[in-house]
Design a protein around this motif. Structure first.
Motif, PDB file in Angstrom:
ATOM      1  N   ARG A  59       0.819  -1.218   0.000  1.00 42.41           N
ATOM      2  CA  ARG A  59       0.000   0.000   0.000  1.00 42.41           C
ATOM      3  C   ARG A  59       0.848   1.261   0.000  1.00 42.41           C
ATOM      4  NH1 ARG A  59      -5.304  -0.602   2.672  1.00 42.41           N
ATOM      5  NH2 ARG A  59      -5.573  -2.822   2.985  1.00 42.41           N
ATOM      6  N   THR A  63       3.651   8.024  -1.725  1.00 44.93           N
ATOM      7  CA  THR A  63       4.515   7.696  -2.858  1.00 44.93           C
ATOM      8  C   THR A  63       3.689   7.605  -4.137  1.00 44.93           C
ATOM      9  OG1 THR A  63       5.924   6.518  -1.319  1.00 44.93           O
ATOM     10  CG2 THR A  63       6.276   6.072  -3.666  1.00 44.93           C
ATOM     11  N   ARG A 111       7.018  -0.338  -5.991  1.00 46.17           N
ATOM     12  CA  ARG A 111       6.988  -0.447  -4.515  1.00 46.17           C
ATOM     13  C   ARG A 111       6.698  -1.900  -4.167  1.00 46.17           C
ATOM     14  NH1 ARG A 111       4.259   2.611   0.540  1.00 46.17           N
ATOM     15  NH2 ARG A 111       5.974   3.974  -0.004  1.00 46.17           N
ATOM     16  N   HIS A 138      14.399   3.047   0.847  1.00 51.66           N
ATOM     17  CA  HIS A 138      13.328   3.982   0.442  1.00 51.66           C
ATOM     18  C   HIS A 138      13.972   5.294  -0.037  1.00 51.66           C
ATOM     19  CE1 HIS A 138       9.468   5.587  -0.107  1.00 51.66           C
ATOM     20  NE2 HIS A 138       9.017   5.670   1.125  1.00 51.66           N
ATOM     21  N   GLN A 141      11.986   8.730  -0.662  1.00 47.60           N
ATOM     22  CA  GLN A 141      11.601   9.440   0.570  1.00 47.60           C
ATOM     23  C   GLN A 141      12.745  10.339   1.032  1.00 47.60           C
ATOM     24  OE1 GLN A 141       8.697   9.412   2.633  1.00 47.60           O
ATOM     25  NE2 GLN A 141       9.814  11.082   3.627  1.00 47.60           N
ATOM     26  N   MET A 238       5.783  -2.371   6.963  1.00 49.76           N
ATOM     27  CA  MET A 238       4.891  -3.219   6.159  1.00 49.76           C
ATOM     28  C   MET A 238       5.571  -4.561   5.880  1.00 49.76           C
ATOM     29  SD  MET A 238       3.212  -0.537   3.451  1.00 49.76           S
ATOM     30  CE  MET A 238       4.621   0.549   3.247  1.00 49.76           C
ATOM     31  N   ASP A 274       8.582  10.160   8.115  1.00 54.97           N
ATOM     32  CA  ASP A 274       8.215   9.930   6.710  1.00 54.97           C
ATOM     33  C   ASP A 274       6.712   9.718   6.536  1.00 54.97           C
ATOM     34  OD1 ASP A 274       9.512   7.611   8.205  1.00 54.97           O
ATOM     35  OD2 ASP A 274       8.176   6.574   6.834  1.00 54.97           O
ATOM     36  N   PRO A 276       3.288   6.908   6.999  1.00 52.08           N
ATOM     37  CA  PRO A 276       2.292   7.148   8.036  1.00 52.08           C
ATOM     38  C   PRO A 276       2.863   6.938   9.440  1.00 52.08           C
ATOM     39  CG  PRO A 276       1.927   5.002   7.010  1.00 52.08           C
ATOM     40  CD  PRO A 276       3.019   5.659   6.235  1.00 52.08           C
ATOM     41  N   ARG A 302       7.692  15.081  -1.323  1.00 51.91           N
ATOM     42  CA  ARG A 302       7.734  13.838  -2.094  1.00 51.91           C
ATOM     43  C   ARG A 302       7.387  14.107  -3.554  1.00 51.91           C
ATOM     44  NH1 ARG A 302       7.301   8.969   0.089  1.00 51.91           N
ATOM     45  NH2 ARG A 302       8.168   8.436  -1.944  1.00 51.91           N
TER      46      ARG A 302
HETATM   47  N1   CP Z   1       6.307   7.884   3.313  1.00 53.52           N
HETATM   48  C1   CP Z   1       5.718   7.052   2.441  1.00 53.52           C
HETATM   49  O1   CP Z   1       6.348   6.405   1.625  1.00 53.52           O
HETATM   50  O2   CP Z   1       4.347   7.008   2.538  1.00 53.52           O
HETATM   51  P1   CP Z   1       3.386   6.021   1.749  1.00 53.52           P
HETATM   52  O3   CP Z   1       3.583   4.643   2.336  1.00 53.52           O
HETATM   53  O4   CP Z   1       2.008   6.563   2.019  1.00 53.52           O
HETATM   54  O5   CP Z   1       3.729   6.050   0.287  1.00 53.52           O
END
Ligand code: CP
Ligand code: NVA
Length: 317
Positions: A59, A63, A111, A138, A141, A238, A274, A276, A302
């Motif tokens: 998710r 990004t 991603r 990442h 970011q 994640m 960064d 959430p 971003r």
């Molecule tokens: N910081 C960041 O990559 O947020 P998302 O997971 O919402 O893309």
């Protein structure tokens, strides 16, 4: 700057170590321009006729929104795909998917879980691949984070950033690489069980030494002393949901609260995340919502850094 941008044409960003510090410098300058243009209502159409494949195994809010809006508002066409939609590693090999996408799209934004998947897409597609988060890195970011630091402090070199928490995750690893390349002193503070990868730490220490800055790792929170920025990230990334109970135990003492921020001894220290964020875990509501917090700037940047990256690598900058 023109020379650096030309040198970026056709290149992928899989990890920040792919780029030299003068190339990151050029990207940040382009991103500041993109932000100024957008705030002034100046629009461009630099991606007309171009298409971007966006492959997402995980998710995303920021990004996805950053890449999709940055590409679309310049006249490009982005196509969002998940493993539910396409044959990503199922029925068809990844190399075959990459070769097909490379014939239809000008670039791929990925991603997902494995860094190796991003590398394989780059190897076989023949078009630039942008890593929008894997388990271990990442980089896009961190471009936004460097831009945010530079906007706030009007410099990067000589700043000190203390990262507090899970110091071996994707954010911490990419921050360490980015800070080392750009002359930002970097110290991670977290439990020994979640310390940075020793080989990566050693490489970043060598990069930092070359530009006269330092990179280190510590377990004691007194090491935030003197920091210009305190940065944290979620305790459970994640794909690591099974680790949750163990992480809460390990990381509990490292919550960023008002006392920790005061521990820098610097009244102007900023707070970064960064997102959430899980408020009440890695950061208190008070710090997150407080005056020191630059989290919304990071999120907005971003978009501008994603645009700069695509402009440069697609040769449109
Ligand atoms: N910081 C960041 O990559 O947020 P998302 O997971 O919402 O893309
Ligand atoms: N470390 C976090 C970053 C989210 C943008 C994760 O991988 O879930």
């Amino acid at each position: 700057m023109v020379q650096q941008l030309e040198h970026l044409a056709g290149r992928s960003l899989l990890t920040l170590s792919d780029f030299r510090s003068d190339e990151i410098r050029a990207l940040l300058t382009l991103a500041h321009q993109a932000r100024a243009d957008r705030h002034a209502g100046i629009t461009h159409q630099r991606f007309v006729g171009k298409s971007l494949a966006m492959l997402y195994e995980k998710r995303s809010t920021r990004t996805r929104s950053a890449f999709e809006t940055a590409f679309g508002e310049e006249g490009g066409h982005a196509v969002f795909m998940t493993p539910e939609d396409i044959h990503l590693g199922a029925k068809e090999s990844l190399a075959d998917t990459a070769r097909v996408l490379g014939r239809m799209f000008d670039a791929i934004q990925f991603r997902g879980f494995e860094q190796e998947t991003a590398e394989e897409l780059a190897r076989h597609s023949g078009v630039p691949v942008y890593n929008g988060l894997t388990d271990s890195r990442h980089p896009t970011q961190v471009l936004a984070d460097l831009m945010t630091l530079e906007t706030h402090f009007e410099r990067l070199e000589g700043l000190t950033l203390a990262y507090v928490g899970d110091s071996r995750n994707n954010i911490a690893s990419s921050l360490m690489i980015g800070c080392a390349l750009m002359g930002v002193n970097y110290i991670s503070v977290g439990p020994a069980e979640l310390a940075p990868d020793p080989a990566l730490l050693a490489r970043c220490q060598a990069d930092a030494a070359a530009v006269g800055s330092t990179v280190g790792a510590a377990t004691d929170l007194s090491n935030v002393r003197g920091a210009d920025a305190v940065y944290t990230d979620v305790w459970v990334s994640m794909g690591e949901e099974a680790e949750e109970a163990a992480r809460l135990d390990l990381l509990g003492p490292y919550q960023v609260d008002a006392a920790l921020l005061r521990g820098t001894g610097n009244p102007d220290t900023i707070f970064m995340h960064d997102l959430p964020a899980v408020k009440g875990n890695e950061v208190t509501e008070e710090v997150f919502e407080g005056d020191a917090s630059l989290v919304w700037e990071q999120a907005e940047n971003r978009k501008h850094t994603a645009k700069a990256l695509m402009l440069a690598t697609l040769g449109a900058g």
